[in-house]
Design an enzyme around this catalytic site. Structure first.
Site, PDB file in Angstrom:
ATOM      1  CG  ASP A   1      -2.062   0.960   1.126  1.00 44.00           C
ATOM      2  OD1 ASP A   1      -3.209   0.522   1.007  1.00 44.00           O
ATOM      3  OD2 ASP A   1      -1.801   2.193   1.139  1.00 44.00           O
ATOM      4  CB  ILE A   2       0.739   4.317  -2.079  1.00 44.98           C
ATOM      5  CG1 ILE A   2       1.806   5.215  -2.664  1.00 44.98           C
ATOM      6  CG2 ILE A   2      -0.505   5.103  -1.706  1.00 44.98           C
ATOM      7  CD1 ILE A   2       1.396   5.838  -3.995  1.00 44.98           C
TER       8      ILE A   2
ATOM      9  CG  ASN B   1     -12.081  -0.783   4.081  1.00 43.47           C
ATOM     10  OD1 ASN B   1     -12.376  -1.327   5.150  1.00 43.47           O
ATOM     11  ND2 ASN B   1     -10.933  -0.146   3.902  1.00 43.47           N
TER      12      ASN B   1
ATOM     13  N   GLY C   1     -15.606   2.683   4.141  1.00 46.80           N
ATOM     14  CA  GLY C   1     -14.385   3.452   3.915  1.00 46.80           C
ATOM     15  C   GLY C   1     -13.660   3.102   2.631  1.00 46.80           C
ATOM     16  CD  GLN C   2     -14.807  -0.304  -2.431  1.00 49.88           C
ATOM     17  OE1 GLN C   2     -15.940  -0.609  -2.046  1.00 49.88           O
ATOM     18  NE2 GLN C   2     -14.250  -0.842  -3.500  1.00 49.88           N
TER      19      GLN C   2
ATOM     20  CG  HIS D   1      -8.522  -2.800  -2.346  1.00 50.07           C
ATOM     21  ND1 HIS D   1      -9.417  -2.067  -3.110  1.00 50.07           N
ATOM     22  CD2 HIS D   1      -8.426  -2.149  -1.171  1.00 50.07           C
ATOM     23  CE1 HIS D   1      -9.824  -1.010  -2.429  1.00 50.07           C
ATOM     24  NE2 HIS D   1      -9.238  -1.050  -1.241  1.00 50.07           N
ATOM     25  CG  LEU D   2      -8.055  -9.598   1.566  1.00 51.93           C
ATOM     26  CD1 LEU D   2      -9.446  -9.398   2.162  1.00 51.93           C
ATOM     27  CD2 LEU D   2      -7.825 -11.074   1.258  1.00 51.93           C
ATOM     28  CG  HIS D   3      -6.854  -2.988   3.121  1.00 50.72           C
ATOM     29  ND1 HIS D   3      -6.116  -1.835   2.957  1.00 50.72           N
ATOM     30  CD2 HIS D   3      -8.078  -2.720   2.604  1.00 50.72           C
ATOM     31  CE1 HIS D   3      -6.865  -0.905   2.374  1.00 50.72           C
ATOM     32  NE2 HIS D   3      -8.062  -1.414   2.148  1.00 50.72           N
TER      33      HIS D   3
HETATM   34  P1  5GP Z   1      -9.708   1.483   0.486  1.00 51.39           P
HETATM   35  O1  5GP Z   1      -9.792   2.765   1.266  1.00 51.39           O
HETATM   36  O2  5GP Z   1     -10.425   1.589  -0.839  1.00 51.39           O
HETATM   37  O3  5GP Z   1     -10.102   0.260   1.261  1.00 51.39           O
HETATM   38  O4  5GP Z   1      -8.162   1.275   0.199  1.00 51.39           O
HETATM   39  C1  5GP Z   1      -7.497   1.851  -0.878  1.00 51.39           C
HETATM   40  C2  5GP Z   1      -6.032   1.748  -0.543  1.00 51.39           C
HETATM   41  O5  5GP Z   1      -5.287   1.949  -1.736  1.00 51.39           O
HETATM   42  C3  5GP Z   1      -5.559   2.786   0.465  1.00 51.39           C
HETATM   43  O6  5GP Z   1      -5.017   2.125   1.604  1.00 51.39           O
HETATM   44  C4  5GP Z   1      -4.520   3.594  -0.309  1.00 51.39           C
HETATM   45  O7  5GP Z   1      -3.435   3.995   0.482  1.00 51.39           O
HETATM   46  C5  5GP Z   1      -4.108   2.639  -1.411  1.00 51.39           C
HETATM   47  N1  5GP Z   1      -3.667   3.295  -2.648  1.00 51.39           N
HETATM   48  C6  5GP Z   1      -4.273   4.326  -3.279  1.00 51.39           C
HETATM   49  N2  5GP Z   1      -3.606   4.648  -4.407  1.00 51.39           N
HETATM   50  C7  5GP Z   1      -2.552   3.784  -4.490  1.00 51.39           C
HETATM   51  C8  5GP Z   1      -1.502   3.631  -5.448  1.00 51.39           C
HETATM   52  O8  5GP Z   1      -1.390   4.325  -6.462  1.00 51.39           O
HETATM   53  N3  5GP Z   1      -0.588   2.647  -5.199  1.00 51.39           N
HETATM   54  C9  5GP Z   1      -0.666   1.846  -4.085  1.00 51.39           C
HETATM   55  N4  5GP Z   1       0.273   0.919  -3.953  1.00 51.39           N
HETATM   56  N5  5GP Z   1      -1.656   1.966  -3.181  1.00 51.39           N
HETATM   57  C10 5GP Z   1      -2.584   2.922  -3.372  1.00 51.39           C
END
Ligand code: 5GP
Ligand code: ZN
Length: 113
Positions: A29-30, A86, A92-93, A99-101
């Site tokens: 994750d970034i 999420n 909080g998506q 995607h699975l964290h």
């Molecule tokens: P969500 O909030 O949808 O469950 O998670 C999205 C996740 O994607 C966040 O934790 C965010 O930091 C990550 N993310 C967003 N943009 C990028 C990207 O360009 N590269 C990577 N590796 N992660 C990203």
């Protein structure tokens, strides 16, 4: 359709992969929320968990198998870790390609915020 994670799948955004098979990719994750914070994504675009169907049965299983493989690979399997998916606003998506964290490397609080 312009999807960030489809761009990663299509290698339009260079991303160092941790794991890849026929169905999924894994990468860091970034904006990590724990010492280990990895995302497992399907190669095929599915917007939210609400859009997963019985036809995706194998894909769902592959995401979980990839999670346990990555956890072992990164050395957090024995201590433990958390998987989170999420969904939509209350969940909080923010990226609408499922995607699975995988979060680990520290003790995680429960319940989450
Ligand atoms: P969500 O909030 O949808 O469950 O998670 C999205 C996740 O994607 C966040 O934790 C965010 O930091 C990550 N993310 C967003 N943009 C990028 C990207 O360009 N590269 C990577 N590796 N992660 C990203
Ligand atoms: Zn996508």
């Amino acid at each position: 359709m312009d999807c960030l994670f489809c761009r990663i799948v299509n290698q339009q955004i260079p991303t160092k992969l941790i794991f890849e098979d026929e169905f999924v990719l894994a990468f860091h994750d970034i904006n990590p929320q724990a010492p280990v914070h990895v995302l497992i994504i399907p190669k095929r675009h599915i917007a939210t968990l609400n859009d997963l169907s019985l036809a995706d049965l194998e894909l769902g299983g592959r995401m979980l198998i990839a999670a346990r493989t990555v956890a072992a690979q990164l050395g957090i399997a024995a201590d433990g870790y958390r998987t989170v998916m999420n969904c939509n606003g209350h969940g909080g998506q923010t990226v609408f390609h499922i995607h699975l964290h995988i979060l680990g490397g520290r003790v995680l609080n429960w319940p989450p915020g």
